[in-house]
Design a protein around this motif. Structure first.
Motif, short mmCIF file in Angstrom:
data_model
loop_
_atom_site.label_atom_id
_atom_site.label_comp_id
_atom_site.label_asym_id
_atom_site.label_seq_id
_atom_site.Cartn_x
_atom_site.Cartn_y
_atom_site.Cartn_z
N ARG A 438 0.83 -1.20 0.00
CA ARG A 438 0.00 0.00 0.00
C ARG A 438 0.87 1.25 0.00
O ARG A 438 0.57 2.23 -0.70
CB ARG A 438 -0.93 -0.01 1.21
N ARG A 439 1.93 1.23 0.77
CA ARG A 439 2.82 2.40 0.82
C ARG A 439 3.55 2.61 -0.51
O ARG A 439 3.97 3.74 -0.80
CB ARG A 439 3.82 2.24 1.96
N LYS A 440 3.70 1.56 -1.29
CA LYS A 440 4.33 1.70 -2.61
C LYS A 440 3.29 1.88 -3.72
O LYS A 440 3.57 1.67 -4.89
CB LYS A 440 5.19 0.48 -2.91
N HIS A 441 2.07 2.26 -3.34
CA HIS A 441 1.02 2.67 -4.29
C HIS A 441 0.52 1.51 -5.15
O HIS A 441 0.33 1.67 -6.36
CB HIS A 441 1.51 3.81 -5.17
N ILE A 442 0.29 0.35 -4.54
CA ILE A 442 -0.26 -0.77 -5.29
C ILE A 442 -1.69 -0.46 -5.73
O ILE A 442 -2.13 -0.89 -6.81
CB ILE A 442 -0.20 -2.06 -4.44
N VAL A 443 -2.43 0.31 -4.91
CA VAL A 443 -3.82 0.62 -5.26
C VAL A 443 -3.87 1.45 -6.54
O VAL A 443 -4.70 1.21 -7.43
CB VAL A 443 -4.51 1.34 -4.09
N LYS A 444 -2.99 2.41 -6.65
CA LYS A 444 -2.96 3.25 -7.85
C LYS A 444 -2.67 2.42 -9.10
O LYS A 444 -3.27 2.63 -10.16
CB LYS A 444 -1.92 4.35 -7.67
N MET A 445 -1.75 1.47 -8.97
CA MET A 445 -1.42 0.62 -10.13
C MET A 445 -2.61 -0.25 -10.52
O MET A 445 -2.90 -0.43 -11.71
CB MET A 445 -0.22 -0.27 -9.78
N LEU A 446 -3.30 -0.80 -9.53
CA LEU A 446 -4.44 -1.66 -9.83
C LEU A 446 -5.58 -0.88 -10.49
O LEU A 446 -6.20 -1.35 -11.44
CB LEU A 446 -4.92 -2.33 -8.55
N VAL A 447 -5.85 0.31 -9.96
CA VAL A 447 -6.92 1.12 -10.56
C VAL A 447 -6.56 1.52 -11.98
O VAL A 447 -7.43 1.52 -12.87
CB VAL A 447 -7.17 2.37 -9.68
N LYS A 475 -9.57 1.86 0.81
CA LYS A 475 -10.88 2.27 0.28
C LYS A 475 -10.91 3.77 -0.01
O LYS A 475 -11.43 4.20 -1.06
CB LYS A 475 -11.96 1.89 1.29
N ASP A 476 -10.34 4.57 0.87
CA ASP A 476 -10.31 6.02 0.64
C ASP A 476 -9.46 6.36 -0.57
O ASP A 476 -9.80 7.26 -1.35
CB ASP A 476 -9.77 6.73 1.88
N GLU A 477 -8.35 5.65 -0.74
CA GLU A 477 -7.49 5.92 -1.89
C GLU A 477 -8.19 5.54 -3.20
O GLU A 477 -8.06 6.23 -4.20
CB GLU A 477 -6.17 5.15 -1.75
N MET A 478 -8.94 4.44 -3.17
CA MET A 478 -9.70 4.07 -4.37
C MET A 478 -10.73 5.13 -4.72
O MET A 478 -10.93 5.45 -5.89
CB MET A 478 -10.40 2.72 -4.13
N ALA A 480 -10.49 8.31 -4.02
CA ALA A 480 -9.78 9.48 -4.54
C ALA A 480 -9.33 9.27 -5.98
O ALA A 480 -9.23 10.24 -6.75
CB ALA A 480 -8.57 9.79 -3.66
N LEU A 481 -9.07 8.02 -6.37
CA LEU A 481 -8.65 7.72 -7.74
C LEU A 481 -9.84 7.53 -8.68
O LEU A 481 -9.66 7.12 -9.83
CB LEU A 481 -7.79 6.45 -7.75
N ASN A 482 -11.05 7.81 -8.19
CA ASN A 482 -12.28 7.75 -8.99
C ASN A 482 -12.50 6.36 -9.58
O ASN A 482 -12.78 6.19 -10.78
CB ASN A 482 -12.23 8.79 -10.11
N ILE A 483 -12.37 5.35 -8.73
CA ILE A 483 -12.59 3.98 -9.18
C ILE A 483 -14.05 3.75 -9.56
O ILE A 483 -14.37 2.89 -10.38
CB ILE A 483 -12.15 2.98 -8.09
N VAL A 484 -14.95 4.53 -8.96
CA VAL A 484 -16.38 4.35 -9.23
C VAL A 484 -16.69 4.57 -10.71
O VAL A 484 -17.56 3.89 -11.28
CB VAL A 484 -17.20 5.31 -8.35
N ALA A 485 -15.99 5.47 -11.35
CA ALA A 485 -16.26 5.76 -12.76
C ALA A 485 -15.75 4.68 -13.70
O ALA A 485 -16.17 4.61 -14.86
CB ALA A 485 -15.65 7.11 -13.14
N LYS A 486 -14.85 3.79 -13.23
CA LYS A 486 -14.25 2.78 -14.09
C LYS A 486 -14.96 1.44 -14.02
O LYS A 486 -14.72 0.58 -14.88
CB LYS A 486 -12.77 2.60 -13.73
N LEU A 487 -15.78 1.22 -13.01
CA LEU A 487 -16.39 -0.10 -12.84
C LEU A 487 -17.62 -0.35 -13.70
O LEU A 487 -17.89 -1.51 -14.03
CB LEU A 487 -16.74 -0.30 -11.36
N PRO A 488 -18.44 0.64 -14.05
CA PRO A 488 -19.62 0.33 -14.88
C PRO A 488 -19.30 -0.39 -16.19
O PRO A 488 -20.10 -1.18 -16.68
CB PRO A 488 -20.24 1.70 -15.14
N ARG A 489 -18.14 -0.14 -16.74
CA ARG A 489 -17.76 -0.83 -17.99
C ARG A 489 -17.67 -2.35 -17.77
O ARG A 489 -18.00 -3.13 -18.66
CB ARG A 489 -16.40 -0.30 -18.47
#
Length: 942
Positions: A438-447, A475-478, A480-489
């Protein structure tokens, strides 16, 4: 003379295994060699574990396993006759294995020639075959994406790779290849990968420190040079990561950190390539998101970047035929090509440069795969400066070619990303390692990886995000990265497993209120409603909809969908005894909205819900009906069920079900309903008194019983019944025992308020009970709602009884000036050093110390500023609607309904109640069964 040495060798049989990819048997045996100096005196002994591969070339779909097994045992000395049954079972398994069933070759000579060619081939094309298959191989561990591709990959691997050369005994040779040129390193890593894919070899590889050290070193130094090399080595360590016991080995060589570096670099490189391609698609080479200067710089670098893309190694099967490479259609009339460059158009120059470099990158077998071909810098500069942007045909061809090339590169890159993410997912079983990721930004890479098209990669990324989303910071980082807009696809995918994993991720995110609002804004609601009728996605979709129904503003949006009708019908048509908890919970939340409630009772649905609730005595279903009964527009539809609800109270043993039935009866505050007949016909008074005994029943049941008493007390005859049956005395005793429970206290004094509103029962409450004293004590309660109800009741008492009016007036004054009195008392104690207790008693008896009688006589009890005269003040209080005595008060808004206003305080007893429409329905008021005046006289005489 040196004595002669005697040598002896023998073997010991071992286990027999099927070959993982070929139609062959693997015979394990142990070779023992001994050197004797003298007879019976061994000098040197050595043991070695060996394997022998017996190829079953004649094995096909028509082969008899028993006959072939006997033939193998007879010809092979390493297999004992006692192992005949084992050999037969293995041959039967190989015969029916899928990868062999479709690859039978009747011509043995052809098969032999192909095997010999594969055994002796060590060219670069062989190395590329190894690496390509390894890169396209699906994951073999447990988790997302492992079930869909493993069979197909195994088939491709067995058909395309020379697995006969791969043996654990030759591991040292494969390690030596890791120190050679890039092509040899790829071939060596591919061979080691084939061994690592067999779980039986992992423990042996773990002990080989030289092999693991070489692999980690090559990955650390050369991962930028080749996608195939990176994929092979990471895949080897991924095989270790599927077992928890090997996780310390991966941590030791820091493979997880390397994987994150590789993923970050590849994602940024792909994004850069996409941006360059978008720049080229823009008219005149400009891009709107960036400034003009940045666009120009990107355009200048575009040629070099795309040449790098073309120099990436491509799988052999992806290489285009030589004839497909376009050639120049115009040739010079005289001279050579170098002199003709000056007369050629810039688009042709550019096309020649790109095509030649592409062909060299694919066909050069001797040069390292990672090194770009030499392109004259003069031609690059000339092509960048003289690029003809006005030729749309040439530009379109160039963009199409580069777009195709990018897709090929992305396909290989996604295999690398998949195996790297999978390794990290396995390592994330350790919470500490997950926190480091998490500290190495794995969430950002996954999103960022959610934008890719590969289904297996998307499933893996969604699974990883689902696991990480249970941690609040992730969850907060997701969000902030606007993951909600990418999931409907992903919802629109035809791959059901991907949709299921995505829904589980959305469920984890839906616990956050802010993300729920974003989901609603992104249009999640209609898409989720579509999954209600889908058997596979029904459960998780209903859970998400339940979370969304928690917000009051969202409840009304459900009316724009078919969710309310579908959910209600699903409950009614359910054949099981118990309804799905998530579904009934969703309906309970939606029923709080008036429009949703109206939809739920349309088309005789209310009758069906009532029948099911009484049939199975379902408390949750009755809670749904209780919520429906809160809406005034629907209360008349419940009149037909009042008798059933009252009857079930005394015969049902389920207290939760009784609570909901009492809640419905408490909500039905209808003026035409004869509550006294209900209480008498179903003998509810003794049952109620039994419930009001302190600590005899659960608090929820007691609370709803008191609420029902408050509803019934609106009727004067019911109020007289409560006084006559000593229900009020039971309420006072319960009030003493439940002083700490604000809700119970609040509802008890509300019942007192309803009884005090009737003139026939007011005198009994004031003179025959201790309720006024308790109301005065509760006047200072910390709960604001309790203080309001007490003030209302005390105003009624003050109007009716002059003695209590003085006490109430004094207590209100003391309460209003309590802080000032405390200050005066403490000041006097310091000045006079006297005991304040005596003065306080004297003050209470004579009212001389701090209060003057003139002030008390002229005190405005109801804070009226119009007139200070006591008589006029009393008249004014009775006529002023704004005064507390005349103000509208009701049951607390947070829990129950409003009652009638105090404006009818003096004409309540003379008011006539409307006649019921049916003489046979005892729930409607007709001729009173009790005489109000007679009850009043009897009550006073008692």
């Amino acid at each position: 003379m040196t004595p002669s040495l005697l040598k002896s060798a023998r073997w010991k049989g071992g286990s027999i295994e099927p070959h993982p990819t070929d139609k062959a048997l693997i015979v394990n045996y142990q070779l023992e060699a001994t050197v004797f100096g003298e007879p019976n005196n061994p000098m040197i002994e050595e043991k070695k574990h060996c394997q022998k591969i017996i190829r079953l070339r004649s094995l096909n779909a028509k082969t008899d396993p028993a006959a072939l097994a006997r033939e193998v045992v007879e010809k092979c000395d390493l297999i004992h006759k006692s192992q005949l049954n084992d050999v037969e079972q293995i041959i039967f398994y190989l015969k029916n294995r899928k990868d062999n069933a479709s690859n039978d070759i009747p011509d043995n000579n052809t098969h032999s020639r192909r095997s010999a060619a594969l055994h002796t081939s060590h060219t670069r094309s062989s190395a590329r075959s190894h690496s390509s298959v390894a890169a396209l191989t699906g994951s073999t561990g447990s988790g997302a994406g492992s079930t869909g591709t493993s069979n197909g990959v195994s088939n491709a691997l067995s058909a395309a790779t020379p697995t006969a050369d791969v043996s654990i005994n030759n591991i040292d040779e494969y390690v030596e290849l890791l120190y050679e040129e890039l092509g040899e390193r790829i071939r060596g890593s591919a061979m080691i990968l084939q061994m690592a894919r067999n779980p039986d070899n992992l423990e042996e590889l773990e002990k080989n420190e030289a092999c693991l050290s070489a692999l980690s070193r090559v990955l650390r130094e050369d991962w930028r040079k080749s996608l195939d090399l990176s994929t092979n080595i990471i895949y080897i360590f991924f095989c270790f990561s599927t077992y928890t016991k090997f996780h310390p080995l991966i941590v030791q060589y820091k493979i997880g950190s390397l994987c994150m570096d590789v993923i970050d670099y590849e994602l940024r490189r792909y994004e850069s390539m996409r941006n360059e391609l978008d720049v080229r698609k823009q008219p005149n080479g400009s891009s709107t998101p960036h400034s003009a200067k940045a666009s120009k710089e990107k355009l200048n670098r575009s040629t070099d970047d795309f040449l790098d893309i073309m120099n990436e190694e491509k799988p052999k099967e992806m290489e285009p035929p030589r004839r497909r490479i376009p050639e120049l259609k115009q040739r010079p009339k005289s001279g050579n090509w170098s002199s003709f460059h000056g007369s050629m158009s810039s688009s042709l120059i550019k096309s020649q440069i790109l095509n030649s470099s592409y062909h060299e990158a694919l066909c050069a077998g001797s040069s390292p795969a990672g090194d770009p071909p030499a392109v004259p810098s003069e031609l690059k500069a000339q092509s960048n400066e003289s690029l003809d942007r006005n030729d749309p045909k040439v530009k379109k061809e160039e963009i199409d070619r580069l777009n195709k090339q990018l897709k090929i590169f992305a396909k290989k890159q996604e295999q690398l990303l998949r195996v790297a993410f999978y390794l990290l997912l396995n390592m994330a079983e350790n919470v500490k390692l997950e926190e480091k990721m998490r500290r190495k930004h794995i969430v950002k890479m996954l999103v960022k990886a959610l934008d890719r098209q590969n289904i297996d990669l998307l499933m893996l990324v969604s699974t990883f995000l689902k696991k990480l989303s249970i941690v609040g910071d992730n969850k907060d980082e997701m969000g902030a990265l606007n993951i909600v807009a990418k999931l409907p696809r992903l919802f629109q995918s035809t791959h059901t497993d991907l949709v299921q994993v995505t829904l589980k991720l959305v469920f984890n995110l839906s616990f956050d209120g802010g993300l729920r609002r974003k989901m609603i804004a992104a249009g999640y609601l209609p898409m989720l409603v579509m999954f209600i009728n889908d058997e596979k996605h029904h459960g998780i979709a209903v859970k998400i909809l339940y979370h969304m129904s928690l917000d009051d503003k969202v409840k009304g949006m459900f009316t724009q969908t078919e969710c309310v009708q579908m959910a209600t019908d699903a409950i009614i048509l359910n054949l099981n005894v118990k309804v799905d908890l998530d579904l009934i919970a969703l309906c309970i939340n939606l029923s709080l909205n008036r429009r949703n409630a109206q939809i739920m009772v349309e088309g005789q649905r209310l009758h069906s819900l009532m029948d099911r609730a009484f049939k199975y005595q379902d408390a949750l279903l009755m809670k749904l009906l209780r919520n429906l009964s809160q809406h005034e527009s629907l209360q008349l539809q419940f009149i037909d069920y009042v008798g059933d609800l009252a009857r079930i109270l005394t015969i049902c043993d389920d207290e939760a079900f009784i609570v909901e039935c009492l809640g419905i009866l408490g909500n039905l505050a209808l003026t035409d309903l004869d509550y006294s007949q209900i209480l008498q016909n179903f003998q509810l008074i003794p049952w109620i008194r039994q419930l009001l005994v302190p600590c005899s029943r659960m608090d929820d049941l007691v609370l709803d019983t008191i609420v029902y008493l408050g509803t019934c007390a609106c009727d004067e005859l019911c109020a007289l019944l409560f006084c006559r049956a000593k229900v009020v005395i039971s309420l006072i005793e319960l009030l003493k025992a439940k002083q700490e429970d604000d809700e119970i206290v609040l509802q008890i004094i509300f019942v007192f308020q309803q009884i005090l509103r009737h003139e026939s029962t007011r005198e009994y409450m004031i003179k025959e009970t201790e309720s006024p004293a308790y109301l005065i004590d509760l006047m200072h309660d910390k709960n604001e709602e309790i203080r309001k109800v007490c003030d209302y009741c005390l105003d009624i008492i003050a109007i009716s009884d002059s003695e209590w009016a003085k006490r109430i007036k004094l207590e209100k004054f003391r309460n209003h000036n309590s802080q000032w009195l405390c200050m005066v008392e403490s000041q006097q104690d310091q000045d006079n050093e006297q005991d304040y207790a005596d003065q306080e008693d004297e003050c209470e008896n004579d009212l001389d110390t701090y209060l003057r009688s003139e002030y008390l006589d002229n005190c405005d009890l109801y804070n009226d500023n119009a007139d200070n005269d006591s008589n006029s003040n009393s008249n004014h209080s009775n006529n002023n609607p704004a005064s507390p005595a005349m103000s509208t008060y009701s049951r607390p808004l947070s829990t129950y309904r409003r009652s009638q206003d105090l404006d009818d305080l003096y004409n309540m007893t003379s008011s006539s109640k409307s006649q019921g429409s049916s003489d046979n329905n005892f729930m409607f008021k007709s001729n009173k069964s009790l005489d109000a005046d007679g009850l009043h006289e009897e009550l006073l005489m008692a």
